[in-house]
Design a protein around this motif. Structure first.
Motif, PDB file in Angstrom:
ATOM      1  N   ASN A  40       0.847  -1.191   0.000  1.00  0.00           N
ATOM      2  CA  ASN A  40       0.000   0.000   0.000  1.00  0.00           C
ATOM      3  C   ASN A  40       0.887   1.248   0.000  1.00  0.00           C
ATOM      4  OD1 ASN A  40      -1.978   1.918   0.300  1.00  0.00           O
ATOM      5  ND2 ASN A  40      -3.047   0.853   1.946  1.00  0.00           N
ATOM      6  N   PRO A  41       1.330   1.690  -1.185  1.00  0.00           N
ATOM      7  CA  PRO A  41       2.277   2.814  -1.254  1.00  0.00           C
ATOM      8  C   PRO A  41       1.719   4.132  -0.710  1.00  0.00           C
ATOM      9  CG  PRO A  41       1.796   1.945  -3.450  1.00  0.00           C
ATOM     10  CD  PRO A  41       1.048   1.128  -2.472  1.00  0.00           C
ATOM     11  N   LYS A  42       0.413   4.357  -0.870  1.00  0.00           N
ATOM     12  CA  LYS A  42      -0.185   5.603  -0.390  1.00  0.00           C
ATOM     13  C   LYS A  42      -0.097   5.682   1.141  1.00  0.00           C
ATOM     14  CE  LYS A  42      -4.455   8.268  -0.768  1.00  0.00           C
ATOM     15  NZ  LYS A  42      -5.829   8.266  -1.257  1.00  0.00           N
ATOM     16  N   LYS A  43      -0.423   4.596   1.802  1.00  0.00           N
ATOM     17  CA  LYS A  43      -0.363   4.537   3.260  1.00  0.00           C
ATOM     18  C   LYS A  43       1.079   4.623   3.743  1.00  0.00           C
ATOM     19  CE  LYS A  43      -2.010   1.665   7.064  1.00  0.00           C
ATOM     20  NZ  LYS A  43      -2.664   0.399   7.403  1.00  0.00           N
ATOM     21  N   ALA A  44       1.995   3.959   3.040  1.00  0.00           N
ATOM     22  CA  ALA A  44       3.408   3.972   3.419  1.00  0.00           C
ATOM     23  C   ALA A  44       3.975   5.391   3.335  1.00  0.00           C
ATOM     24  CB  ALA A  44       4.205   3.018   2.542  1.00  0.00           C
ATOM     25  N   ALA A  45       3.597   6.133   2.293  1.00  0.00           N
ATOM     26  CA  ALA A  45       4.070   7.509   2.135  1.00  0.00           C
ATOM     27  C   ALA A  45       3.522   8.392   3.263  1.00  0.00           C
ATOM     28  CB  ALA A  45       3.651   8.055   0.780  1.00  0.00           C
ATOM     29  N   TYR A  46       2.241   8.218   3.576  1.00  0.00           N
ATOM     30  CA  TYR A  46       1.630   8.984   4.669  1.00  0.00           C
ATOM     31  C   TYR A  46       2.336   8.702   5.992  1.00  0.00           C
ATOM     32  CZ  TYR A  46      -1.614  10.329   8.313  1.00  0.00           C
ATOM     33  OH  TYR A  46      -2.154  10.867   9.439  1.00  0.00           O
ATOM     34  N   ASN A  47       2.586   7.423   6.266  1.00  0.00           N
ATOM     35  CA  ASN A  47       3.238   7.041   7.527  1.00  0.00           C
ATOM     36  C   ASN A  47       4.651   7.594   7.621  1.00  0.00           C
ATOM     37  OD1 ASN A  47       1.061   5.686   8.600  1.00  0.00           O
ATOM     38  ND2 ASN A  47       1.652   3.727   7.724  1.00  0.00           N
ATOM     39  N   LYS A  48       5.372   7.602   6.508  1.00  0.00           N
ATOM     40  CA  LYS A  48       6.745   8.126   6.515  1.00  0.00           C
ATOM     41  C   LYS A  48       6.742   9.611   6.870  1.00  0.00           C
ATOM     42  CE  LYS A  48      11.065   8.074   4.207  1.00  0.00           C
ATOM     43  NZ  LYS A  48      12.009   7.080   4.608  1.00  0.00           N
ATOM     44  N   ILE A  49       5.839  10.370   6.267  1.00  0.00           N
ATOM     45  CA  ILE A  49       5.744  11.803   6.543  1.00  0.00           C
ATOM     46  C   ILE A  49       5.275  12.037   7.977  1.00  0.00           C
ATOM     47  CG2 ILE A  49       4.494  13.911   5.934  1.00  0.00           C
ATOM     48  CD1 ILE A  49       4.471  12.764   3.019  1.00  0.00           C
ATOM     49  N   TYR A  50       4.288  11.242   8.418  1.00  0.00           N
ATOM     50  CA  TYR A  50       3.742  11.382   9.772  1.00  0.00           C
ATOM     51  C   TYR A  50       4.823  11.154  10.825  1.00  0.00           C
ATOM     52  CZ  TYR A  50       0.854  10.498  13.879  1.00  0.00           C
ATOM     53  OH  TYR A  50       0.312  10.528  15.128  1.00  0.00           O
ATOM     54  N   ARG A  51       5.623  10.116  10.635  1.00  0.00           N
ATOM     55  CA  ARG A  51       6.671   9.801  11.605  1.00  0.00           C
ATOM     56  C   ARG A  51       7.738  10.877  11.671  1.00  0.00           C
ATOM     57  NH1 ARG A  51       7.482   4.947   9.134  1.00  0.00           N
ATOM     58  NH2 ARG A  51       5.641   3.689   9.433  1.00  0.00           N
ATOM     59  N   LYS A  52       7.996  11.553  10.549  1.00  0.00           N
ATOM     60  CA  LYS A  52       9.039  12.586  10.539  1.00  0.00           C
ATOM     61  C   LYS A  52       8.546  13.916  11.094  1.00  0.00           C
ATOM     62  CE  LYS A  52      11.982  10.838   6.889  1.00  0.00           C
ATOM     63  NZ  LYS A  52      13.321  10.952   7.421  1.00  0.00           N
ATOM     64  N   THR A  53       7.224  14.167  11.056  1.00  0.00           N
ATOM     65  CA  THR A  53       6.716  15.479  11.445  1.00  0.00           C
ATOM     66  C   THR A  53       6.053  15.516  12.813  1.00  0.00           C
ATOM     67  OG1 THR A  53       4.657  15.027  10.259  1.00  0.00           O
ATOM     68  CG2 THR A  53       6.370  16.230   9.074  1.00  0.00           C
ATOM     69  N   THR A  54       5.720  14.374  13.402  1.00  0.00           N
ATOM     70  CA  THR A  54       5.078  14.377  14.718  1.00  0.00           C
ATOM     71  C   THR A  54       6.100  14.054  15.801  1.00  0.00           C
ATOM     72  OG1 THR A  54       4.445  12.076  14.448  1.00  0.00           O
ATOM     73  CG2 THR A  54       2.806  13.716  13.863  1.00  0.00           C
ATOM     74  N   PHE A  55       5.734  14.380  17.013  1.00  0.00           N
ATOM     75  CA  PHE A  55       6.616  14.088  18.132  1.00  0.00           C
ATOM     76  C   PHE A  55       5.763  13.681  19.322  1.00  0.00           C
ATOM     77  CE2 PHE A  55       5.446  18.480  18.420  1.00  0.00           C
ATOM     78  CZ  PHE A  55       5.226  18.703  19.765  1.00  0.00           C
ATOM     79  N   SER A  56       6.366  12.988  20.242  1.00  0.00           N
ATOM     80  CA  SER A  56       5.691  12.542  21.450  1.00  0.00           C
ATOM     81  C   SER A  56       6.061  13.484  22.590  1.00  0.00           C
ATOM     82  CB  SER A  56       6.131  11.120  21.780  1.00  0.00           C
ATOM     83  OG  SER A  56       5.670  10.763  23.060  1.00  0.00           O
ATOM     84  N   ILE A  57       5.143  13.638  23.518  1.00  0.00           N
ATOM     85  CA  ILE A  57       5.418  14.485  24.682  1.00  0.00           C
ATOM     86  C   ILE A  57       6.560  13.904  25.501  1.00  0.00           C
ATOM     87  CG2 ILE A  57       3.741  13.385  26.211  1.00  0.00           C
ATOM     88  CD1 ILE A  57       4.273  17.154  26.015  1.00  0.00           C
ATOM     89  N   TRP A  58       6.692  12.560  25.484  1.00  0.00           N
ATOM     90  CA  TRP A  58       7.756  11.901  26.243  1.00  0.00           C
ATOM     91  C   TRP A  58       9.123  12.152  25.608  1.00  0.00           C
ATOM     92  CZ3 TRP A  58       5.625  11.208  30.563  1.00  0.00           C
ATOM     93  CH2 TRP A  58       4.323  10.775  30.660  1.00  0.00           C
ATOM     94  N   GLY A  59       9.156  12.432  24.321  1.00  0.00           N
ATOM     95  CA  GLY A  59      10.403  12.718  23.642  1.00  0.00           C
ATOM     96  C   GLY A  59      11.042  14.032  24.104  1.00  0.00           C
ATOM     97  N   LEU A  60      10.219  14.924  24.633  1.00  0.00           N
ATOM     98  CA  LEU A  60      10.733  16.206  25.119  1.00  0.00           C
ATOM     99  C   LEU A  60      11.529  16.040  26.406  1.00  0.00           C
ATOM    100  CD1 LEU A  60       7.552  18.389  24.537  1.00  0.00           C
ATOM    101  CD2 LEU A  60       9.596  18.306  23.117  1.00  0.00           C
ATOM    102  N   PHE A  61      11.250  14.980  27.169  1.00  0.00           N
ATOM    103  CA  PHE A  61      11.931  14.765  28.447  1.00  0.00           C
ATOM    104  C   PHE A  61      13.251  14.020  28.296  1.00  0.00           C
ATOM    105  CE2 PHE A  61       7.379  14.948  29.782  1.00  0.00           C
ATOM    106  CZ  PHE A  61       7.479  16.164  30.438  1.00  0.00           C
ATOM    107  N   LYS A  62      13.528  13.477  27.104  1.00  0.00           N
ATOM    108  CA  LYS A  62      14.777  12.723  26.917  1.00  0.00           C
ATOM    109  C   LYS A  62      15.940  13.652  26.710  1.00  0.00           C
ATOM    110  CE  LYS A  62      12.795   8.509  25.194  1.00  0.00           C
ATOM    111  NZ  LYS A  62      12.704   7.555  24.125  1.00  0.00           N
TER     112      LYS A  62
END
Length: 62
Positions: A40-62
């Motif tokens: 599913n290339p459309k979903k894979a492209a969306y997920n790649k962009i999503y993972r690069k642009t979002t962050f977790s609140i827990w990531g701020l504490f590291k």
């Protein structure tokens, strides 16, 4: 910002090693890197962009 889903987190932690091994033995390509782009290339492209642009609140504490 990424919000965590406790139900999905629990499911991911409790999925058994034997279940994954059985799927890997029966389904060709299961668990192989890059299979999302083939299935599913459309979903894979969306997920790649999503993972690069979002962050977790827990990531701020590291």
């Amino acid at each position: 910002m990424h919000t965590h889903n406790p139900r999905r987190s629990l499911k991911a932690r409790t999925t058994g090693k034997w279940k994954q091994q059985a799927k890997k033995a029966l389904i060709p390509g299961y668990g192989k890197k890059g299979m999302g782009w083939i299935r599913n290339p459309k979903k894979a492209a969306y997920n790649k962009i999503y993972r690069k642009t979002t962050f977790s609140i827990w990531g701020l504490f590291k």
